[in-house]
Scaffold this motif. Structure first.
Motif, PDB file in Angstrom:
ATOM      1  N   ARG A 282      31.772  34.432 -16.802  1.00 14.48           N
ATOM      2  CA  ARG A 282      30.523  33.878 -17.497  1.00 14.48           C
ATOM      3  C   ARG A 282      30.497  32.303 -16.994  1.00 14.48           C
ATOM      4  O   ARG A 282      31.202  31.377 -17.380  1.00 14.48           O
ATOM      5  CB  ARG A 282      30.788  34.146 -19.010  1.00 14.48           C
TER       6      ARG A 282
ATOM      7  N   ARG B  12      38.587  39.459 -21.848  1.00 11.51           N
ATOM      8  CA  ARG B  12      37.321  38.450 -22.202  1.00 11.51           C
ATOM      9  C   ARG B  12      37.383  37.251 -20.980  1.00 11.51           C
ATOM     10  O   ARG B  12      36.533  36.791 -20.425  1.00 11.51           O
ATOM     11  CB  ARG B  12      37.394  38.019 -23.410  1.00 11.51           C
ATOM     12  N   LEU B  13      38.653  36.722 -20.785  1.00 13.09           N
ATOM     13  CA  LEU B  13      39.075  35.759 -19.996  1.00 13.09           C
ATOM     14  C   LEU B  13      38.679  35.987 -18.742  1.00 13.09           C
ATOM     15  O   LEU B  13      38.425  35.005 -17.854  1.00 13.09           O
ATOM     16  CB  LEU B  13      40.315  35.229 -20.060  1.00 13.09           C
TER      17      LEU B  13
ATOM     18  N   SER C  37      35.939  30.602 -24.632  1.00 16.26           N
ATOM     19  CA  SER C  37      35.728  32.243 -24.717  1.00 16.26           C
ATOM     20  C   SER C  37      35.620  32.596 -26.049  1.00 16.26           C
ATOM     21  O   SER C  37      36.318  32.272 -26.995  1.00 16.26           O
ATOM     22  CB  SER C  37      36.999  32.994 -23.907  1.00 16.26           C
TER      23      SER C  37
ATOM     24  N   VAL D 159      31.269  29.426 -19.277  1.00 24.08           N
ATOM     25  CA  VAL D 159      32.613  29.190 -19.600  1.00 24.08           C
ATOM     26  C   VAL D 159      33.575  28.736 -18.214  1.00 24.08           C
ATOM     27  O   VAL D 159      34.170  27.680 -18.168  1.00 24.08           O
ATOM     28  CB  VAL D 159      33.288  30.511 -20.098  1.00 24.08           C
TER      29      VAL D 159
END
Length: 197
Positions: free
Chosen positions: A144, A139-140, A197, A147
């Motif tokens: 995005r 996810r990191l 996140s 973020v």
């Protein structure tokens, strides 16, 4: 601040090295003051510290210079003795010292970085990795905008804070303080990414 040496110091070191800075043997012309005897101790043998006047062969001509606290083991230094000193023959304004003032400073900086900075970076990385699941890491890593763009903004702010030090101008009377503050921006950017996140 040890981790943000000034560019003025860097230019001085470059000038000294270009002028032939190094260790040279020079003769003692005379003793300046009384030699100091340091008796044998638990961690040292007995030795003498003597302030001496040495003849330094600068390229522009020899000059007599006082060197304070020259070390000698058996006997105090006397006129005619040869001693090793550091100076730059091509720079008559260079300091004449018993210890290297160019290379030793660089070695100290490398040692300080190796001992005090890099281990903490590795430790922080290991702790963060151990606290994350594989899905968290995935996810990191996925870009995005909501973020990662603020994180890039934080990093850019750190870069701007480094400019006064790099370009040698003061902001509100400070040049090293902004550079010190800039050192926290990578951690802030990473904290933002993890929290968002």
């Amino acid at each position: 601040m040890i981790f943000t040496p000034s560019t003025e110091r860097g230019r001085w070191e470059e000038r000294m090295l270009a002028a032939g800075y190094g260790e040279f043997e020079v003769p003692v012309v005379r003793v300046s003051g009384e030699p100091e005897f340091v008796p044998e101790g638990q961690d040292n043998d007995a030795y003498h510290l003597t302030d001496v006047v040495v003849r330094v062969p600068f390229a522009a001509g020899p000059r007599e210079v006082v060197v304070e606290g020259m070390y000698s083991a058996a006997e105090p230094l006397a006129p005619g003795a040869e001693v090793a000193v550091y100076f730059a023959p091509g720079a008559p304004d260079s300091p004449v010292t018993e210890h290297d003032q160019v290379e030793e400073d660089a070695l100290f900086l490398d040692f300080a970085l190796a001992v005090w900075v890099w281990p903490w970076i590795v430790i922080a990385g290991v702790i963060m990795k151990s606290q994350m699941e594989a899905s968290d890491l995935h996810r990191l890593r996925r870009f995005r905008p909501a973020v990662h763009l603020p994180a890039l903004g934080i990093l850019f702010a750190g870069l701007v804070l480094l400019l006064p030090m790099a370009l040698e101008f003061r902001v509100a009377g400070y040049d090293q303080l902004p550079a010190f503050l800039a050192s926290f921006t990578p951690a802030l950017a990473l904290t933002w990414v993890v929290r968002a996140s």
